[in-house]
Design a protein around this motif. Structure first.
Motif, PDB file in Angstrom:
ATOM      1  N   LEU A 107      13.962  42.165  36.792  1.00 55.24           N
ATOM      2  CA  LEU A 107      12.853  41.855  37.686  1.00 55.24           C
ATOM      3  C   LEU A 107      11.996  43.085  37.962  1.00 55.24           C
ATOM      4  CD1 LEU A 107      14.508  39.434  40.268  1.00 55.24           C
ATOM      5  CD2 LEU A 107      12.902  38.870  38.446  1.00 55.24           C
TER       6      LEU A 107
ATOM      7  N   GLU B 262       8.104  43.244  37.288  1.00 56.81           N
ATOM      8  CA  GLU B 262       7.178  43.609  38.361  1.00 56.81           C
ATOM      9  C   GLU B 262       6.190  44.657  37.873  1.00 56.81           C
ATOM     10  OE1 GLU B 262       6.750  42.370  41.278  1.00 56.81           O
ATOM     11  OE2 GLU B 262       8.521  41.122  41.559  1.00 56.81           O
TER      12      GLU B 262
ATOM     13  N   GLN C 246       5.050  37.397  37.055  1.00 58.61           N
ATOM     14  CA  GLN C 246       5.628  36.789  38.244  1.00 58.61           C
ATOM     15  C   GLN C 246       6.483  35.567  37.929  1.00 58.61           C
ATOM     16  OE1 GLN C 246       5.560  37.831  41.513  1.00 58.61           O
ATOM     17  NE2 GLN C 246       4.781  39.694  40.562  1.00 58.61           N
ATOM     18  N   ARG C 247       6.031  34.758  36.996  1.00 58.78           N
ATOM     19  CA  ARG C 247       6.711  33.490  36.740  1.00 58.78           C
ATOM     20  C   ARG C 247       6.949  33.354  35.244  1.00 58.78           C
ATOM     21  NH1 ARG C 247       8.082  29.114  39.588  1.00 58.78           N
ATOM     22  NH2 ARG C 247       7.900  27.030  38.687  1.00 58.78           N
TER      23      ARG C 247
ATOM     24  N   LEU D 107      19.368  34.726  38.083  1.00 55.52           N
ATOM     25  CA  LEU D 107      17.968  34.581  38.473  1.00 55.52           C
ATOM     26  C   LEU D 107      17.728  33.230  39.147  1.00 55.52           C
ATOM     27  CD1 LEU D 107      16.280  36.023  35.258  1.00 55.52           C
ATOM     28  CD2 LEU D 107      16.279  37.090  37.533  1.00 55.52           C
TER      29      LEU D 107
ATOM     30  N   HIS E 195      16.694  34.111  42.696  1.00 49.59           N
ATOM     31  CA  HIS E 195      15.225  34.208  42.650  1.00 49.59           C
ATOM     32  C   HIS E 195      14.640  32.945  42.022  1.00 49.59           C
ATOM     33  CE1 HIS E 195      15.652  38.481  43.663  1.00 49.59           C
ATOM     34  NE2 HIS E 195      16.644  38.493  42.788  1.00 49.59           N
TER      35      HIS E 195
ATOM     36  N   GLU F 163      12.257  31.056  42.761  1.00 55.29           N
ATOM     37  CA  GLU F 163      10.798  30.962  42.750  1.00 55.29           C
ATOM     38  C   GLU F 163      10.164  31.587  41.523  1.00 55.29           C
ATOM     39  OE1 GLU F 163      11.764  34.966  44.416  1.00 55.29           O
ATOM     40  OE2 GLU F 163      12.593  32.944  44.587  1.00 55.29           O
ATOM     41  N   ARG F 164      10.931  32.405  40.797  1.00 53.28           N
ATOM     42  CA  ARG F 164      10.371  33.088  39.632  1.00 53.28           C
ATOM     43  C   ARG F 164      10.514  32.263  38.346  1.00 53.28           C
ATOM     44  NH1 ARG F 164       9.949  38.589  40.945  1.00 53.28           N
ATOM     45  NH2 ARG F 164       8.617  38.736  39.103  1.00 53.28           N
TER      46      ARG F 164
ATOM     47  N   LEU G 298       4.163  31.678  45.011  1.00 55.79           N
ATOM     48  CA  LEU G 298       5.550  31.417  44.671  1.00 55.79           C
ATOM     49  C   LEU G 298       6.047  30.224  45.472  1.00 55.79           C
ATOM     50  CD1 LEU G 298       6.934  35.059  44.606  1.00 55.79           C
ATOM     51  CD2 LEU G 298       6.062  33.685  42.716  1.00 55.79           C
TER      52      LEU G 298
END
Length: 435
Positions: A75, A79, A84-85, A101, A105, A107-108, A272
């Motif tokens: 990540l 970044e 982001q996605r 992930l 995370h 939302e990613r 997100l």
């Protein structure tokens, strides 16, 4: 390709810059080249991002000892690139990173594919034992046996160039990073959490995979709410290499049809999506996902015994298993009865939870002290498991020999003579590669 700080990963991009990003994660002992034959088709729709594990494929040797740390480095790399996605497909250890992930995370992630993966890879003992083998003998024994773990016999015989390529991939990996990756797999167990994976998931496995086979794949499918299973016939563990066309076709179909869109605001900017977690009112142990209706959320009443200093038993059993191994601890606890059970609880709570878990000394040093004390006391029954523990904690056979020689001076030749016999047998058993 990239210059790689210690908190990121070595990577490369292929495909058009304006396409959605699809990440491909490698297996332990491999490099991003394990995906070479998927790239020409995948870049027709995606900008493909591949990465190397630390110390693999010439990547800088910054060991990462947990799957969570690998996900964090990935990540951080993304970044820095403004990604982001993304969709994610990972093989074996790379698949574990994908599960991490999805859990930490969500939302990613737009979509997920897990190849030759498992919510728990074998047993912790197996991977810590592999670390002992590498620390003692280097990577050559692991490299020589890689083809039989990764490929079916027919493929290995028919494709000698690919077989040799696989051996060289492992042989050129940094040993310290390989051992750290083994530790990451040893401590990975997300079986109780699979119900929280909330993205469309393809679980793909080779029919002849003897490492993480169809049984493990079905465990993933049973636990992940939106998961589908694909079994590739005539393939073993490294199925993207052995059956590249079948894997490519399955990935294209999955990511083309199961790409969860990002949420949009009225301004047209991507945001997100919210993390679909229930509110937590106080710390509580993780439980399997609840299937029945929830009437209300009530305040949690903390029992009086939970206030104050935490019970060291939980930390103790974790450390005891990490140091001595699951098999030894399971056997010891199974032998406990009404007479000896309280003693075993005492040992777990105070020896392992209070002393072994203290931060003042690392585990290598604690093993040195423990071996010396056992020699001094003549406790040969305890010397064998603690010699195994010393190997797990990072001591080499040469270092254990030096500890016993030092003990001979201060504890006596007869005591050290007996200790050498015990330690020699344990080291021979633990460091001889399995053919």
């Amino acid at each position: 390709m990239s210059e790689t700080p210690s908190n990121t990963l070595q990577y490369r991009f292929d495909g058009p810059e304006d396409a959605p990003v699809l990440i491909l994660g490698p297996s332990l002992g491999t490099t991003w080249h394990m995906w070479d034959r998927q790239i020409p088709e995948l870049i027709k729709q995606w900008r493909v991002f591949r990465f190397d594990l630390p110390g693999h494929g010439g990547a800088p040797a910054y060991p990462a000892g947990s799957v969570g740390e690998l996900a964090t480095r990935l990540l951080a790399t993304l970044e820095g690139l403004g990604v982001q996605r993304f969709g994610y497909a990972g093989c074996a250890l790379g698949g574990a990173v994908g599960i991490e992930l999805a859990l930490r995370h969500p939302e990613r992630l737009a979509s997920l594919a897990l190849i030759a993966a498992s919510p728990r890879f074998g047993s912790a003992d197996e991977f810590r034992q592999r670390g002992v083998i590498v620390r003692t003998n280097g990577l050559d024994p692991i490299a020589r046996t890689a083809p039989e773990r990764w490929f079916t016999g027919g493929f290995a015989a028919a494709q000698p160039a690919i077989t040799e390529w696989a051996v060289q991939m492992v042989r050129t990996t940094d040993p310290g990073c390989y051992i750290a990756s083994c530790e990451a797999l040893a401590s990975f167990d997300v079986r109780p959490e699979l119900g929280r994976v909330g993205v469309p998931t393809l679980v793909l496995v080779g029919s002849d995979d003897q490492v993480t086979g169809p049984a493990e794949a079905r465990t993933l499918v049973a636990g992940i709410p939106d998961a589908r299973l694909a079994v590739v016939p005539g393939a073993s563990h490294l199925v993207p290499v052995e059956q590249p066309a079948a894997v490519t076709d399955l990935l294209v179909r999955h990511f083309s049809t199961a790409w969860q869109p990002a949420f949009e605001t009225s301004t047209g900017h991507n945001v997100l999506p919210p993390v679909a977690h229930k509110p937590v009112l106080s710390p509580a142990p993780q439980q399997p996902p609840q299937t029945g209706p929830v009437a209300e959320i009530a305040p949690v009443v903390v029992p009086p015994q939970a206030v104050g200093r935490p019970d060291p038993y939980d930390a103790g059993i974790k450390v005891r298993r990490e140091v001595l191994g699951d098999a030894h601890v399971d056997r010891t606890l199974a032998q406990a009865d009404e007479f000896s059970g309280d003693f075993q609880e005492f040992v777990t709570r105070y020896a392992w939870g209070e002393i072994w878990d203290r931060p003042g000394l690392d585990r290598r040093t604690r093993s040195c002290v423990t071996l010396t004390a056992l020699v001094a006391g003549g406790h040969l029954d305890e010397l064998a498991p603690h010699t195994r523990a010393a190997l797990r904690n990072g001591l080499t056979p040469v270092e254990i020999k030096e500890v016993l020689l030092q003990a001979a001076v201060y504890c006596g030749i007869p005591a050290a003579n007996s200790a050498f016999r015990v330690a020699q047998q344990v080291i021979r058993e633990e460091t001889t590669p399995q053919e």
